[in-house]
Design a protein around this motif. Structure first.
Motif, mmCIF file in Angstrom:
data_model
loop_
_atom_site.group_PDB
_atom_site.id
_atom_site.type_symbol
_atom_site.label_atom_id
_atom_site.label_comp_id
_atom_site.label_asym_id
_atom_site.label_seq_id
_atom_site.Cartn_x
_atom_site.Cartn_y
_atom_site.Cartn_z
ATOM 1 N N ARG A 301 -3.948 -6.776 -1.417
ATOM 2 C CA ARG A 301 -3.275 -7.479 -0.339
ATOM 3 C C ARG A 301 -3.980 -7.155 0.982
ATOM 4 N N LEU A 302 -4.454 -8.175 1.690
ATOM 5 C CA LEU A 302 -5.053 -7.971 3.001
ATOM 6 C C LEU A 302 -3.919 -7.857 4.021
ATOM 7 N N VAL A 303 -3.717 -6.654 4.543
ATOM 8 C CA VAL A 303 -2.657 -6.421 5.525
ATOM 9 C C VAL A 303 -3.114 -6.878 6.904
ATOM 10 N N GLU A 304 -4.378 -6.660 7.215
ATOM 11 C CA GLU A 304 -4.998 -7.153 8.444
ATOM 12 C C GLU A 304 -6.244 -7.937 8.043
ATOM 13 N N VAL A 305 -6.166 -9.255 8.073
ATOM 14 C CA VAL A 305 -7.242 -10.102 7.568
ATOM 15 C C VAL A 305 -8.569 -9.812 8.259
ATOM 16 N N GLY A 306 -8.572 -9.816 9.579
ATOM 17 C CA GLY A 306 -9.831 -9.621 10.292
ATOM 18 C C GLY A 306 -10.481 -8.297 9.975
ATOM 19 N N ALA A 307 -9.730 -7.209 10.047
ATOM 20 C CA ALA A 307 -10.284 -5.879 9.772
ATOM 21 C C ALA A 307 -10.743 -5.745 8.330
ATOM 22 N N ALA A 308 -9.966 -6.273 7.398
ATOM 23 C CA ALA A 308 -10.329 -6.154 5.987
ATOM 24 C C ALA A 308 -11.624 -6.887 5.673
ATOM 25 N N LEU A 309 -11.788 -8.103 6.176
ATOM 26 C CA LEU A 309 -12.987 -8.871 5.877
ATOM 27 C C LEU A 309 -14.225 -8.281 6.549
#
Length: 409
Positions: A301-309
């Motif tokens: 689950r990407l909790v923070e999309v920008g940071a995860a990508l």
């Protein structure tokens, strides 16, 4: 009337864990396993829902580091121990715990949450996507031959006590982690999971056994396994149950597999959790007689999309605008421009026209490189808005090796 999800007090752990056992069928775990998980539990990351003085809901998280494509270990919440008492189902307890937990994960600055599910259909509505698979097999050693690579005979094998060899086995494991997405960096205490061997769980088999592979005096691989001897009308018909197999190279891997297939009185080698691209499939003479079976494992689950990508690398240069939907974590909603090259990746908010539309669940499924965005598009779960964007992005998200979770949590 039930409370909201509250942080677990350490003194309530026994009651809390007993409710979890009840939710998973009511069979108490072995004392050794229960004691280990009490030591590993992080009370400050564990949640309880109360009905008066009774715990009726449980959820927890471990502070993990998970390898992502490119070999980098990143912080992730390992969601675990989720259960609801049978008397309190369908009252919104699970949703309330997932809401509190993801808010807490975000507040801690972790961009990812991961879990394994007893029932895989539960967590999609909270934004989790199935990101890794595992393959199991039963090698019929009476019918299947192995073809091993050059150098296999140069590997020395040595039987050892599993606990005495724990340190060197962990060193071998640690060297493998960066090479495969989905693997966990084992924090202190987690090495004990591989040694759990309660007598009540052996099903008539031997205590846990361990064999090391050595080359030039260095430990380069290990196996942990159990033998279950049985006899049929035609003679010995035992099974080798493989717990762990880690090796630094092809010859070391083949030497350990050949050993397993050659144990006297055993006819079947049971592999319970291996990567879908694991080498044994290319060493056996007859894959069908190994009865391979594939099953889902880790969900992301990407909790923070920008940071995860931004935390992972990509197989090809990329410049794409993603239209992301995320009803459960609305801070992720909207358009994100993902740019990547050989130097790294950036993912930022944008007002540009989108190239692909998908939900955060699809991003989680594709995040470790084992699930194709093109495959998800074929199922209608990703929409291409700019011709060519899907193929480009799907290629960039891929991984050279299949992601894999080596053990549960």
């Amino acid at each position: 009337m039930t409370s909201g999800a509250e942080v677990l007090r350490a003194e309530d752990w026994d009651q809390w864990y007993s409710v979890l056992e009840l939710a998973f069928g009511g069979v108490p775990e072995a004392p050794e396993e229960r004691e280990l998980y009490q030591r590993l539990t992080e009370p400050e990351r564990s949640l309880a829902v109360w009905d008066g003085s009774e715990v009726v809901g449980t959820a927890g998280a471990f502070s993990f580091r998970v390898t992502v494509p490119g070999g980098r270990p990143v912080a992730a919440a390992g969601v675990t121990m989720v259960g609801v008492a049978p008397t309190h189902r369908r009252q919104g307890i699970l949703t309330s715990m997932m809401r509190r937990q993801l808010d807490d994960v975000r507040a801690r600055g972790e961009a990812l949450a991961v879990l394994t599910a007893s029932e895989p259909g539960i967590y999609g509505r909270f934004g989790y996507g199935i990101a890794t698979m595992k393959v199991s097999a039963e090698i019929d050693t009476a019918q299947v031959r192995l073809t091993v690579p050059e150098g296999t005979d140069e590997v020395r094998l040595r039987r050892v006590d599993p606990r005495e060899a724990l340190k060197v086995c962990e060193e071998v494991y640690a060297r493998q982690v960066a090479g495969r997405p989905g693997m966990l960096v084992r924090a202190p205490g987690w090495e004990e999971l591989g040694l759990l061997d309660p007598p009540g769980g052996r099903e008539g088999g031997s205590p846990l056994q361990c064999v090391l592979a050595e080359r030039d005096g260095e430990v380069v691989g290990y196996i942990r396994y159990q033998t279950r001897p049985t006899w049929g009308l035609g003679g010995p018909d035992g099974t080798v149950v493989v717990r762990d197999l880690e090796a630094s190279g092809p010859a070391e891997y083949a030497a350990l597999l050949r050993y397993l297939c050659g144990i006297d009185l055993m006819r079947t080698v049971r592999l319970g959790n291996r990567p879908v691209d694991d080498a044994w499939q290319h060493l056996v003479s007859d894959l069908r007689r190994c009865v391979p079976r594939v099953r889902d494992e880790l969900q992301v689950r990407l909790v923070e999309v920008g940071a995860a990508l931004q935390q992972r690398s990509y197989r090809a240069p990329l410049d794409v605008v993603l239209e992301v939907s995320d009803a459960f974590c609305p801070w992720n909603e909207g358009r994100w421009r993902l740019s990547a090259d050989g130097e790294g990746a950036a993912c930022e908010r944008t007002e540009a026209e989108p190239d692909l539309a998908l939900s955060v669940r699809e991003l989680g499924a594709a995040y470790l490189g084992g699930v194709s965005l093109s495959g998800l598009a074929a199922a209608g779960r990703v929409r291409e808005l700019r011709p060519g964007a899907l193929a480009q992005t799907s290629t960039a998200f891929g991984s050279d090796v299949a992601p894999w979770l080596p053990h549960g949590f």
